[in-house]
Scaffold this active site. Structure first.
Site, PDB file in Angstrom:
ATOM      1  N   LYS A 289      -5.031   1.165   0.985  1.00 19.81           N
ATOM      2  CA  LYS A 289      -6.181   1.607   1.560  1.00 19.81           C
ATOM      3  C   LYS A 289      -5.585   2.948   2.214  1.00 19.81           C
ATOM      4  O   LYS A 289      -4.767   2.933   2.867  1.00 19.81           O
ATOM      5  CB  LYS A 289      -6.767   0.882   2.920  1.00 19.81           C
ATOM      6  CG  LYS A 289      -7.169  -0.772   2.406  1.00 19.81           C
ATOM      7  CD  LYS A 289      -7.522  -1.529   3.810  1.00 19.81           C
ATOM      8  CE  LYS A 289      -6.050  -1.955   4.097  1.00 19.81           C
ATOM      9  NZ  LYS A 289      -6.220  -2.724   5.364  1.00 19.81           N
TER      10      LYS A 289
ATOM     11  N   ASP B 103       1.027  -1.202  -0.076  1.00 21.36           N
ATOM     12  CA  ASP B 103      -0.016  -0.274  -0.167  1.00 21.36           C
ATOM     13  C   ASP B 103       1.077   1.178  -0.080  1.00 21.36           C
ATOM     14  O   ASP B 103       2.239   1.201  -0.177  1.00 21.36           O
ATOM     15  CB  ASP B 103      -1.055  -0.019   1.205  1.00 21.36           C
ATOM     16  CG  ASP B 103      -0.091  -0.146   2.605  1.00 21.36           C
ATOM     17  OD1 ASP B 103       0.649   0.413   2.796  1.00 21.36           O
ATOM     18  OD2 ASP B 103      -0.389  -1.128   3.332  1.00 21.36           O
TER      19      ASP B 103
ATOM     20  N   MET C 261      -2.528   6.985  13.530  1.00 16.55           N
ATOM     21  CA  MET C 261      -3.664   7.231  12.811  1.00 16.55           C
ATOM     22  C   MET C 261      -4.845   8.383  13.680  1.00 16.55           C
ATOM     23  O   MET C 261      -6.059   8.084  13.804  1.00 16.55           O
ATOM     24  CB  MET C 261      -4.465   5.962  12.594  1.00 16.55           C
ATOM     25  CG  MET C 261      -3.843   5.015  12.097  1.00 16.55           C
ATOM     26  SD  MET C 261      -4.484   3.460  11.866  1.00 16.55           S
ATOM     27  CE  MET C 261      -4.117   2.574  13.397  1.00 16.55           C
TER      28      MET C 261
END
Ligand code: SAH
Length: 259
Positions: A60, A38, A175
């Protein structure tokens, strides 16, 4: 086993450039038949992937799921069962969030041999790049790494915010850009000192690294004024006193040579 010699390698890329890859990571990447990647490993590592391998972007990003996790895992197993050497390349360390644990379970369920290649996690290396040690005898004898994906106001949060606020250690949030204001206010609500210093480090160890610093009280506003975007590591706690801006750092920013 019916995998005809295929193996899955769960590989951590480290947080930035190719020189943050381990020697083992470089080895298995260069010998891979298939690489599932990714965007988190960053441009430099992605540009170094061997052209001889089948390169599959399973990225993603934020809320946009190009492929669902189940689909990625199935593909990984399918390729291994075809006898391929399959690298699942992940940013940082494969077992620090990023669902590496689930991928290991799937390999086990399917009887596919798997090797885990640890990587340098952003949770420690990115703060280090701006002079922040996540532990320090003076400020923190414990460190907690959490996902900021969880809205702390949700009743069924998997994170014990009250405990976290009261704990005296460093908090590293991955995150967490979107929920930063609510994370900061929740920690204050449960008793963390509002003047606790906070650093937000975007794209750590890359040539376009940027930092925003403040306190629990104002970091939400500062981050939104600066237009902070993921990926970023948030560090909360006394150790942030050790932060130095580029001019003051006295340690060479690792990414300077890429600039
Ligand atoms: N396995 C990874 C973390 C995966 S979760 C690791 O060990 O580093 C993805 C989060 O990691 C991002 O949202 C961000 O918080 C953090 N991250 C990863 N690489 C980063 C980098 N170079 N700079 C800043 N944050 C990074």
């Amino acid at each position: 086993m019916n995998n005809k010699g295929g193996t899955v390698y769960l590989v951590g890329s480290g947080p930035g450039g190719c020189d943050m890859l381990t020697i083992r990571a470089r080895e298995v990447i260069d010998q891979a038949d298939v690489i599932l990647f990714d965007q988190l490993p960053g441009e430099e590592v992605l540009a170094s992937l061997p052209k001889s391998a089948e390169l599959i972007d399973v990225g993603k990003y934020g809320d946009r799921h190009t492929r669902e996790q189940d689909e990625i895992e199935l593909l990984m197993i399918q390729k291994a069962k075809e006898g391929k050497q399959v690298v699942r390349l992940k940013g940082g360390d494969p077992f620090m969030f990023g669902r590496g644990g689930e991928e290991l379970e799937t390999c086990r369920e399917h009887g596919v041999p798997v090797e885990v290649v640890p990587g340098v996690t952003s949770a420690i290396a990115v703060p280090a790049s701006v002079g922040i040690p996540v532990t320090h005898r003076k400020w923190a004898s414990q460190v907690t790494v959490i996902t900021g994906n969880e809205d702390p106001t949700k009743e069924e949060s998997a994170i014990d915010w009250e405990w976290l606020a009261r704990s005296r250690g460093t908090i590293v949030v991955l995150m967490g850009v979107k929920n930063l204001p609510i994370i900061a206010s929740t920690l204050i609500k449960f008793g963390r000192e509002p003047t606790t210093p906070v650093a937000v480090i975007e794209r750590g160890l890359r040539s376009d690294q940027r930092e925003t610093v403040g306190t629990l009280t104002d970091i939400g506003d500062r981050a939104s004024a600066a237009g902070v975007t993921p990926p970023a590591v948030i560090v909360i706690g006394g150790v942030v006193e050790m932060y130095r801006s580029t001019d003051e750092r006295m340690i060479l920013p690792h990414c300077a040579k890429n600039a």
